[in-house]
Design an enzyme around this catalytic site. Structure first.
Site, PDB file in Angstrom:
ATOM      1  N   ASN A 143      -6.204  -3.074   2.377  1.00 52.54           N
ATOM      2  CA  ASN A 143      -6.587  -4.362   2.069  1.00 52.54           C
ATOM      3  C   ASN A 143      -7.643  -5.186   2.719  1.00 52.54           C
ATOM      4  O   ASN A 143      -8.846  -4.171   2.697  1.00 52.54           O
ATOM      5  CB  ASN A 143      -5.707  -4.991   3.581  1.00 52.54           C
ATOM      6  CG  ASN A 143      -4.078  -4.830   2.943  1.00 52.54           C
ATOM      7  OD1 ASN A 143      -3.486  -4.153   2.026  1.00 52.54           O
ATOM      8  ND2 ASN A 143      -3.125  -4.654   3.789  1.00 52.54           N
ATOM      9  N   ARG A 180       0.784  -1.175  -0.534  1.00 47.73           N
ATOM     10  CA  ARG A 180       0.031  -0.483   0.307  1.00 47.73           C
ATOM     11  C   ARG A 180       0.868   0.899  -0.235  1.00 47.73           C
ATOM     12  O   ARG A 180       1.117   2.385  -0.389  1.00 47.73           O
ATOM     13  CB  ARG A 180      -0.971  -0.547   0.989  1.00 47.73           C
ATOM     14  CG  ARG A 180      -1.626  -0.787   1.189  1.00 47.73           C
ATOM     15  CD  ARG A 180      -2.578  -0.679   2.442  1.00 47.73           C
ATOM     16  NE  ARG A 180      -2.583  -1.120   3.712  1.00 47.73           N
ATOM     17  CZ  ARG A 180      -3.026  -1.255   4.577  1.00 47.73           C
ATOM     18  NH1 ARG A 180      -3.832  -0.394   5.076  1.00 47.73           N
ATOM     19  NH2 ARG A 180      -2.301  -1.163   5.904  1.00 47.73           N
TER      20      ARG A 180
END
Length: 790
Positions: free
Chosen positions: A36, A18
């Protein structure tokens, strides 16, 4: 401007994925968010067509070191979109289709910090970031967030929280992040319960004290990443032998750990591929060839490896430190240490402090504990390099549970659970496009190992929200894994598939070599200890023409009685006697070969009773086992005829005797001969002529190592001869080599080379073990193929 939803599947959680998305999105001036979820990583993003395309390309090029993108899809986003900037959003829980990342060895940046006096992580044994550290060993549930791990009990201090939230920091969302102030602690205890005092030895801290203890010849139990290990100085014979006796592991080689490559190179030859494996994030145990050290008067190596580390072996299993704890312990250690699993022989490795105090207090002198819970036991992986290809012996830490992509044709398989074997067990979860093979779980004959297997199976099923539509088991009716599979199928009213052992071996090798579902049949040569055959007998030396759905048995080795059943695995002389009887040579032995050591040895046994047992077929099943043939030959030439402490020990030591150069120089006429007969519609390899020639060599006092070399080369020749024979009737251009016997390096290399010279494509294992540790993958693929076919 376009608004897109980008779905990324694969190893993309807990690896700094990320932050990479965030950094690139900002660089390309995109708006949106990344989070996520149960399927991986979800990106909602707005920008120009050109910038979005560049962004996706860069994302694939600049993925973090531990990330593995399996699938990336782009679709137009039609939902609500209210973003002025690009942000990282909270995780979302939904159907689980993502991966759990394997535990990873300490990265170079963290290593530099633990030895930097000006770093706040100086000498902190649990330092980690998104590029390294614990993963599978600490996880309770998905998504991989801190509250789902054993780090949930450690509240981050302000400094750690700041780094955790800083998208520019490599610890951004590193779930196990911690430091001296807020994280787990390590401490030293005496096994006898007496207090440890600073005056006992000079030390910087308890972790540093372990080095001093090892140097003094003590045995220390060290709680590491996925389990507790027992350690001692590998150059002190007394310490190593003491560990062997206390642990009741009398012969099996010990694993070694060394501070750095240069120390390993003092004892072993290390090529580029082996160095790459040692220093990889997986950091496995790598089997390396021992150096032949010339001993000169004053240059005798002061710190030579104790002979009892790996008795009568020509290789050593080395690994490098893979946690900060190990690095700190070994900083002052200028020689290797033994680092073996913390257990009594055959039991699972201890993972809990109290369990270790109870079970290991008669083995270890000291304990180095910490208070971070090990949720999941993960053994060290074992690999080696054969002909420039990695061969996995034990797949565990660093590799499991990374997914294995399914071959073409298996794109839409239902969820399947495969239960694996009895020995070297793993299980396998099959789902759309991928297989999840568990870490090595050991031999289920041990009650503690079977309990651990059931616990781990439940964990995986829950972690991956896996609800199998079919369960695959081995055909052997007495395997505990098969019995459990039957129970699960009954309770859950799930279809049950019985998979033949050697067919599963072959299918596993086909799968990891990406052989498509609808490929024509391949000749699989499966050589091992034993597996339950289609005819109710025990197989172990099979030539099967197989695809994923079915197989045809073309050839086998002659079935020989296993006198006493399982006893024959651990008492090699039983196999020698059975082979001599089957070859009708025992009477000849008593007339012509009375002075041979093996004949004198066998005559001391209760042969009349054994003959009756064989004749009445009392606990003496016939088996076409090549593993037992190896044992029989090893015992005949004087290698552990009486008793072995682990399966295949005699065969392994026989392989170690062989000088490769002399092996290559034998003339064809010097080899032993095997007959081939056609029996019950299949070819059968008859070893009787080999035994006659071997007895003659023993009588002529031909050296052990020469007989061992001749046997290996002769076995290679008959295998290749059989391939030539069956391909006269069947179209064969590819051959699979599988089964535990192909852990024999000489056999694997020579059969491969000789078949390749016949322009045959040889497929071998790399991702999963050739032994029973790879069986569950094959079981799952055969079941999937049959389901797809139906």
């Amino acid at each position: 401007m376009r608004i897109e939803e980008i779905r990324v599947r694969g190893t993309v959680q807990g690896v700094g994925f990320r932050p990479t998305v965030y950094r690139l999105a900002k660089a390309f001036k995109l708006r949106g968010d990344v989070c996520n979820d149960g399927q991986g990583v979800l990106i909602r993003v707005s920008g120009s067509e050109e910038n979005l395309t560049e962004f996706v390309a860069k994302l694939q090029q600049e993925s973090p070191p531990l990330a593995k993108i399996q699938e990336l899809s782009r679709t137009s986003y039609e939902g609500e979109f209210d973003f002025d900037d690009f942000v990282i959003s909270s995780s979302v829980s939904n159907i689980i289709k993502t991966e759990i990342v394997p535990d990873a060895a300490t990265c170079p940046q963290c290593l530099q910090e633990i030895f930097d006096p000006f770093s706040r992580f100086y000498r902190y044994p649990f330092t980690n970031c998104t590029h390294c550290g614990p993963r599978l060993s600490i996880i309770h549930a998905i998504p991989y967030d801190r509250h789902n791990t054993s780090m949930s009990v450690f509240a981050m201090c302000p400094e750690c929280a700041k780094e955790y939230r800083d998208v520019e920091n490599r610890r951004f969302h590193a779930q196990p992040v911690a430091c001296h102030i807020c994280g787990p602690k390590a401490w030293l205890e005496r096994a006898d319960g007496k207090p440890v005092t600073a005056s006992m030895f000079s030390m910087m801290d308890d972790v540093d004290a372990v080095c001093t203890l090892l140097q003094k010849g003590e045995i220390v139990a060290i709680k590491g990443l996925g389990g507790i290990h027992l350690a001692c100085d590998a150059t002190q014979e007394i310490a190593v032998e003491k560990l062997r006796q206390r642990k009741k592991r009398y012969h099996k080689p010990f694993a070694l750990m060394a501070r750095d490559i240069s120390i390993i190179e003092e004892y072993c030859t290390v090529n580029a591929k082996e160095k790459e494996l040692l220093t990889s994030p997986a950091a496995p145990i790598v089997l390396l060839q021992k150096k032949v050290i010339e001993i000169k008067q004053e240059l005798l190596i002061q710190h030579s490896i104790a002979s009892s580390v790996a008795p009568r072996q020509n290789s050593l299993g080395f690994m490098l430190p893979y946690t900060p704890l190990h690095h700190l312990i070994l900083k002052r250690m200028n020689c290797p240490i033994v680092l073996t699993s913390g257990n009594l022989a055959d039991e699972p490795q201890c993972i809990d402090n109290d369990e270790a105090r109870e079970k290991l207090n008669k083995i270890a002198d000291y304990f180095l504990f910490h208070n971070r819970e090990i949720v999941n036991r993960v053994d060290d992986s074992v690999v080696r390099v054969v002909s420039e290809k990695v061969q996995t012996i034990r797949r565990a830490r660093g590799y499991a549970p990374a997914t294995i992509n399914l071959p073409p044709g298996f794109d839409r398989v239902p969820q399947i659970l495969a239960m694996g074997s009895e020995l070297k067990n793993t299980f396998c979860l099959l789902r759309e496009k991928e297989a999840i093979v568990s870490q090595h779980l050991g031999d289920l004959q041990n009650a503690a190992a079977f309990n651990a297997y059931q616990k781990m199976l439940n964990l995986y099923l829950n972690l991956f929200e896996h609800k199998p539509e079919a369960i695959a088991i081995d055909k052997h009716p007495e395997y505990l894994s098969s019995k459990l599979g039957k129970e699960l199928a009954c309770v859950n009213q799930t279809k049950l598939y019985f998979i033949q052992h050697h067919h599963a071996h072959i299918a596993a090798c086909m799968a990891e070599n990406s052989i498509p579902l609808n490929s024509p049949p391949i000749l699989g040569i499966a050589l091992d200890g034993l597996g339950y055959g289609e005819d109710g007998t025990l197989w172990g030396g099979e030539f099967l023409l197989a695809d994923y759905r079915q197989f045809q048995r073309l050839a086998t080795f002659k079935p020989i009685a296993m006198i006493g059943g399982e006893q024959a695995i651990y008492q090699p002389w039983r196999n020698t006697y059975a082979h001599l009887l089957a070859a009708q040579l025992w009477d000849t032995c008593q007339r012509q070969y009375t002075e041979l050591g093996i004949v004198k040895f066998l005559k001391q046994k209760p042969l009349k009773l054994l003959n009756q047992i064989i004749e009445k077929q009392i606990n003496s099943p016939s088996a076409s086992s090549v593993g037992r043939l190896f044992d029989a030959v090893a015992a005949a030439i004087g290698i552990f005829p009486e008793e072995c402490s682990y399966e295949g020990q005699a065969a392994i030591e026989m392989e170690s005797l062989i000088d490769i150069n002399s092996l290559n120089n034998y003339e064809e006429t010097n080899n032993y001969h095997f007959d081939v007969v056609f029996l019950d519609n299949i070819y059968c390899i008859e070893p009787a002529p080999m035994w006659q020639a071997l007895l003659n060599d023993l009588q002529q006092q031909i050296p052990q190592k020469t007989i061992a070399a001749k046997f290996h080369k002769s076995l290679v020749n008959i295998i290749v001869e059989m391939v030539n024979l069956v391909r006269q009737e069947h179209l064969i251009d590819r051959v699979v080599l599988t089964g535990g016997v192909f852990q024999n390096r000489i056999l694997l290399e020579k059969v491969t080379k000789d078949l390749q010279s016949l322009e045959i494509n040889v497929l071998t294992h790399s991702l999963v073990p050739t032994n029973d540790g790879g069986l569950s993958l094959g079981q799952a693929l055969i079941t999937a193929a049959q389901l797809i076919n139906n």
